[in-house]
Design a protein around this motif. Structure first.
Motif, PDB file in Angstrom:
ATOM      1  N   PRO A  70       0.810  -1.235   0.000  1.00  0.00           N
ATOM      2  CA  PRO A  70       0.000   0.000   0.000  1.00  0.00           C
ATOM      3  C   PRO A  70       0.842   1.284   0.000  1.00  0.00           C
ATOM      4  CG  PRO A  70      -0.434  -1.320   1.965  1.00  0.00           C
ATOM      5  CD  PRO A  70       0.544  -2.095   1.150  1.00  0.00           C
ATOM      6  N   THR A  71       2.115   1.166   0.382  1.00  0.00           N
ATOM      7  CA  THR A  71       2.955   2.377   0.382  1.00  0.00           C
ATOM      8  C   THR A  71       3.244   2.856  -1.039  1.00  0.00           C
ATOM      9  OG1 THR A  71       4.955   1.036   0.459  1.00  0.00           O
ATOM     10  CG2 THR A  71       4.101   1.826   2.562  1.00  0.00           C
ATOM     11  N   THR A  72       2.859   2.076  -2.045  1.00  0.00           N
ATOM     12  CA  THR A  72       3.050   2.542  -3.436  1.00  0.00           C
ATOM     13  C   THR A  72       1.987   3.571  -3.825  1.00  0.00           C
ATOM     14  OG1 THR A  72       1.717   0.715  -4.279  1.00  0.00           O
ATOM     15  CG2 THR A  72       4.105   0.378  -4.232  1.00  0.00           C
ATOM     16  N   ILE A  73       0.926   3.705  -3.029  1.00  0.00           N
ATOM     17  CA  ILE A  73      -0.181   4.597  -3.423  1.00  0.00           C
ATOM     18  C   ILE A  73       0.305   6.036  -3.658  1.00  0.00           C
ATOM     19  CG2 ILE A  73      -2.387   5.614  -2.675  1.00  0.00           C
ATOM     20  CD1 ILE A  73      -2.993   2.882  -1.345  1.00  0.00           C
ATOM     21  N   PRO A  74       1.056   6.636  -2.713  1.00  0.00           N
ATOM     22  CA  PRO A  74       1.515   8.006  -2.999  1.00  0.00           C
ATOM     23  C   PRO A  74       2.482   8.078  -4.176  1.00  0.00           C
ATOM     24  CG  PRO A  74       2.437   7.212  -0.918  1.00  0.00           C
ATOM     25  CD  PRO A  74       1.400   6.227  -1.343  1.00  0.00           C
ATOM     26  N   VAL A  75       3.281   7.038  -4.363  1.00  0.00           N
ATOM     27  CA  VAL A  75       4.227   7.049  -5.495  1.00  0.00           C
ATOM     28  C   VAL A  75       3.449   7.020  -6.808  1.00  0.00           C
ATOM     29  CG1 VAL A  75       6.205   5.905  -6.553  1.00  0.00           C
ATOM     30  CG2 VAL A  75       5.950   5.877  -4.074  1.00  0.00           C
ATOM     31  N   SER A 130       9.436  16.783  -8.907  1.00  0.00           N
ATOM     32  CA  SER A 130       8.608  17.941  -8.614  1.00  0.00           C
ATOM     33  C   SER A 130       7.277  17.508  -7.977  1.00  0.00           C
ATOM     34  CB  SER A 130       8.359  18.701  -9.923  1.00  0.00           C
ATOM     35  OG  SER A 130       7.801  19.939  -9.649  1.00  0.00           O
ATOM     36  N   LYS A 131       6.711  16.433  -8.512  1.00  0.00           N
ATOM     37  CA  LYS A 131       5.474  15.889  -7.920  1.00  0.00           C
ATOM     38  C   LYS A 131       5.741  15.407  -6.490  1.00  0.00           C
ATOM     39  CE  LYS A 131       2.380  15.719 -11.364  1.00  0.00           C
ATOM     40  NZ  LYS A 131       1.140  16.501 -11.323  1.00  0.00           N
ATOM     41  N   THR A 132       6.908  14.845  -6.290  1.00  0.00           N
ATOM     42  CA  THR A 132       7.258  14.362  -4.948  1.00  0.00           C
ATOM     43  C   THR A 132       7.352  15.538  -3.978  1.00  0.00           C
ATOM     44  OG1 THR A 132       8.525  12.594  -5.982  1.00  0.00           O
ATOM     45  CG2 THR A 132       8.914  12.966  -3.661  1.00  0.00           C
ATOM     46  N   ASN A 133       7.972  16.619  -4.430  1.00  0.00           N
ATOM     47  CA  ASN A 133       8.046  17.826  -3.587  1.00  0.00           C
ATOM     48  C   ASN A 133       6.647  18.305  -3.212  1.00  0.00           C
ATOM     49  OD1 ASN A 133      10.816  17.978  -3.560  1.00  0.00           O
ATOM     50  ND2 ASN A 133      10.974  19.432  -5.261  1.00  0.00           N
ATOM     51  N   GLU A 134       5.767  18.294  -4.214  1.00  0.00           N
ATOM     52  CA  GLU A 134       4.394  18.740  -3.968  1.00  0.00           C
ATOM     53  C   GLU A 134       3.724  17.841  -2.932  1.00  0.00           C
ATOM     54  OE1 GLU A 134       2.114  18.897  -7.552  1.00  0.00           O
ATOM     55  OE2 GLU A 134       0.273  19.429  -6.480  1.00  0.00           O
ATOM     56  N   TYR A 135       3.986  16.528  -3.039  1.00  0.00           N
ATOM     57  CA  TYR A 135       3.409  15.567  -2.101  1.00  0.00           C
ATOM     58  C   TYR A 135       3.920  15.841  -0.680  1.00  0.00           C
ATOM     59  CZ  TYR A 135       2.764  11.112   0.309  1.00  0.00           C
ATOM     60  OH  TYR A 135       2.450  10.157   1.228  1.00  0.00           O
ATOM     61  N   TYR A 136       5.226  16.110  -0.570  1.00  0.00           N
ATOM     62  CA  TYR A 136       5.780  16.411   0.749  1.00  0.00           C
ATOM     63  C   TYR A 136       5.102  17.648   1.327  1.00  0.00           C
ATOM     64  CZ  TYR A 136       9.723  13.271  -0.279  1.00  0.00           C
ATOM     65  OH  TYR A 136      10.500  12.194  -0.585  1.00  0.00           O
ATOM     66  N   ARG A 137       4.994  18.673   0.486  1.00  0.00           N
ATOM     67  CA  ARG A 137       4.505  19.959   0.983  1.00  0.00           C
ATOM     68  C   ARG A 137       3.015  19.895   1.332  1.00  0.00           C
ATOM     69  NH1 ARG A 137       7.445  25.060  -0.828  1.00  0.00           N
ATOM     70  NH2 ARG A 137       7.147  24.400  -2.951  1.00  0.00           N
ATOM     71  N   ARG A 138       2.251  19.247   0.472  1.00  0.00           N
ATOM     72  CA  ARG A 138       0.793  19.283   0.669  1.00  0.00           C
ATOM     73  C   ARG A 138       0.281  18.183   1.582  1.00  0.00           C
ATOM     74  NH1 ARG A 138      -2.142  19.975  -4.948  1.00  0.00           N
ATOM     75  NH2 ARG A 138      -3.901  19.764  -3.549  1.00  0.00           N
ATOM     76  N   PHE A 139       1.017  17.070   1.668  1.00  0.00           N
ATOM     77  CA  PHE A 139       0.481  15.972   2.465  1.00  0.00           C
ATOM     78  C   PHE A 139       1.421  15.489   3.571  1.00  0.00           C
ATOM     79  CE2 PHE A 139      -0.193  11.485   3.353  1.00  0.00           C
ATOM     80  CZ  PHE A 139      -1.515  11.532   3.787  1.00  0.00           C
ATOM     81  N   GLN A 140       2.652  15.122   3.178  1.00  0.00           N
ATOM     82  CA  GLN A 140       3.511  14.436   4.143  1.00  0.00           C
ATOM     83  C   GLN A 140       3.917  15.329   5.321  1.00  0.00           C
ATOM     84  OE1 GLN A 140       5.086  10.837   3.441  1.00  0.00           O
ATOM     85  NE2 GLN A 140       4.647  11.207   5.583  1.00  0.00           N
ATOM     86  N   ILE A 141       4.279  16.565   5.034  1.00  0.00           N
ATOM     87  CA  ILE A 141       4.662  17.471   6.137  1.00  0.00           C
ATOM     88  C   ILE A 141       3.456  17.752   7.041  1.00  0.00           C
ATOM     89  CG2 ILE A 141       5.456  19.812   6.717  1.00  0.00           C
ATOM     90  CD1 ILE A 141       7.268  19.713   4.254  1.00  0.00           C
ATOM     91  N   PRO A 142       2.295  18.179   6.478  1.00  0.00           N
ATOM     92  CA  PRO A 142       1.160  18.453   7.374  1.00  0.00           C
ATOM     93  C   PRO A 142       0.695  17.231   8.164  1.00  0.00           C
ATOM     94  CG  PRO A 142       0.735  19.334   5.177  1.00  0.00           C
ATOM     95  CD  PRO A 142       1.999  18.547   5.088  1.00  0.00           C
ATOM     96  N   THR A 143       0.730  16.050   7.531  1.00  0.00           N
ATOM     97  CA  THR A 143       0.252  14.850   8.234  1.00  0.00           C
ATOM     98  C   THR A 143       1.168  14.490   9.393  1.00  0.00           C
ATOM     99  OG1 THR A 143      -0.647  14.009   6.176  1.00  0.00           O
ATOM    100  CG2 THR A 143      -0.368  12.420   7.937  1.00  0.00           C
TER     101      THR A 143
END
Lengths: 194, 230
Positions: B17-22, B82-95
């Motif tokens: 399931p960890t592939t979902i964000p990738v 770039s998509k990974t950066n967006e994921y960090y900023r919008r989801f991973q950091i806030p979560t």
């Protein structure tokens, strides 16, 4: 993670599939372990001259070939691994490769029983000198300044810092600051604003 | 577990399931039905070979198809990062922050050591944000501009990438936070919340480490090699 001792195992069997299978079991169930597979006693002899192994899983015919060079094996725990390997002999353990996976894992867990961490090293408190270095690190001093202040060499500072990281499991200045504050080694007002 | 593009994607996700964000970084969303990895990739206009290479790198610590990854276009890798950066900023950091702050709040004000852990988090967040800003504001636009000007999809000149030390320090902050929580946490705290924080930090560290591996060993050598050829 960083202070965990990594075991090293050599697998020297006649059967390639058995070698790969044993490596898979060791890697999956006995982390952390590095496993090297050798095609025969000659290849293993060359490697063991420069590398140290904690365990050597070897079949009888190959083991017999190496008997005249026992010095190559003196630091290894020897495990004769093959079908019907006979009984353990002295310091030599045995592993019957025809057993079920569960039985093989049970036998391996008895052989690789030693603690995975080097307790004497791992549980040591920081020395007085390491504590001095830690205090200076978290108050914002760079290595050169620490060396000057404590009248020790630059390399000695690096060595102390490495020991601190290994003992505490903390690499960064922010993390070390947490540790120093929570142990009362420094006061919040001693910490330089970055 | 090594993945292939002919595999059923729903089974891949079920097992990992960890592939979902990738997958999300390639525009692949859940509701995949019985399609293969390749079919889902093509529907999203993504390169299935590249997706498989990234997924395998992400899932298997000891697997790094360096030669294969270097055959992909620099533009593909930049888009992914770039998509990974967006994921960090919008989801991973806030979560992660949400879990951490809830954990600290439940520990009570008298447990000062928990609040101190927040300082390590803040140091991490600042460093990561600076790295992302530099990627998005400076480096990636520069790479893309060079790609547009080159027929060979080749960046670039005058690049000052983040150093190994800098990236290592970013990852090490997450590692330190986990070690501190595991080895040194004390006083009043909620163990289940602590588990949520450690789990979140661990996922984040792993993702960041894999991403920086792609950055250091694939993207930067590609750019550096092309820079020398110009």
């Amino acid at each position: 993670m960083m202070s965990t001792k990594v075991n090293r195992a050599a697998v020297v069997l006649e059967d390639t599939l058995a070698s790969v299978g044993l490596r898979t079991i060791l890697s999956d169930y006995f982390y952390p372990i590095e496993v090297d597979i050798f095609q025969g006693p000659d290849e293993f002899s060359s490697a063991v001259a420069i590398s140290r192994y904690d365990f050597c899983f070897i079949c009888h015919p190959f083991y017999n070939c190496l008997c005249s060079n026992q010095h190559l094996l003196h630091e290894c725990k020897i495990v004769v691994a093959q079908k019907n390997p006979g009984r353990p002999d002295g310091n030599v353990s045995v592993l019957d490769t025809a057993l079920t996976p569960e039985e093989i894992i049970q036998i391996l867990s008895r052989i690789i029983r030693r603690p995975m961490t080097d307790d004497t090293e791992n549980r040591k408190e920081l020395t007085a000198r390491e504590t001095d270095v830690l205090k200076l690190v978290v108050t914002g001093k760079i290595n050169k300044e620490i060396a000057d202040e404590l009248s020790i060499g630059f390399q000695t500072v690096l060595s102390h810092r490495k020991n601190i990281t290994n003992k505490l499991g903390i690499k960064t200045v922010s993390g070390l600051t947490f540790y120093a504050l929570s142990c009362g080694l420094v006061r919040p007002e001693d910490i330089k604003e970055k | 577990m090594i993945l292939y593009k002919s595999m059923n994607l729903s089974e891949v996700i079920r097992e990992n399931p960890t592939t979902i964000p990738v997958l999300g970084r390639f525009g692949i969303r859940l509701g995949v039905g019985d399609k293969t990895v390749e079919e889902c990739a093509r529907e999203c206009g993504a390169d299935p070979e590249f997706i498989i290479a990234v997924l395998n790198t992400y899932l298997n610590d000891s697997f790094f198809p360096e030669k294969q990854l270097r055959t992909f276009r620099a533009g593909q890798i930049i888009d992914y990062m770039s998509k990974t950066n967006e994921y960090y900023r919008r989801f991973q950091i806030p979560t992660t922050e949400k879990h951490l702050f809830a954990f600290v709040a439940m520990g009570g004000a008298q447990n000062g050591s928990l609040a101190e852990i927040c300082n390590i988090w803040k140091a991490f967040r600042e460093k990561l944000s600076a790295m992302i800003d530099r990627d998005e504001v400076s480096d990636f636009p520069k790479y893309r501009q060079m790609l547009d000007e080159s027929a060979f999809d080749s960046p670039t000149r005058g690049i000052e990438p983040a150093t190994d030390d800098e990236e290592e320090a970013i990852e090490s902050l997450l590692e330190d936070m986990q070690n501190i929580l595991i080895k040194y946490v004390g006083g009043d705290y909620d163990q289940n919340m602590c588990y949520a924080v450690i789990f979140s930090l661990n996922r984040f560290e792993r993702d960041l480490r894999q991403n920086n591996r792609i950055r250091r060993r694939i993207l930067l050598p590609l750019i550096s090699g092309l820079d020398k050829s110009q």
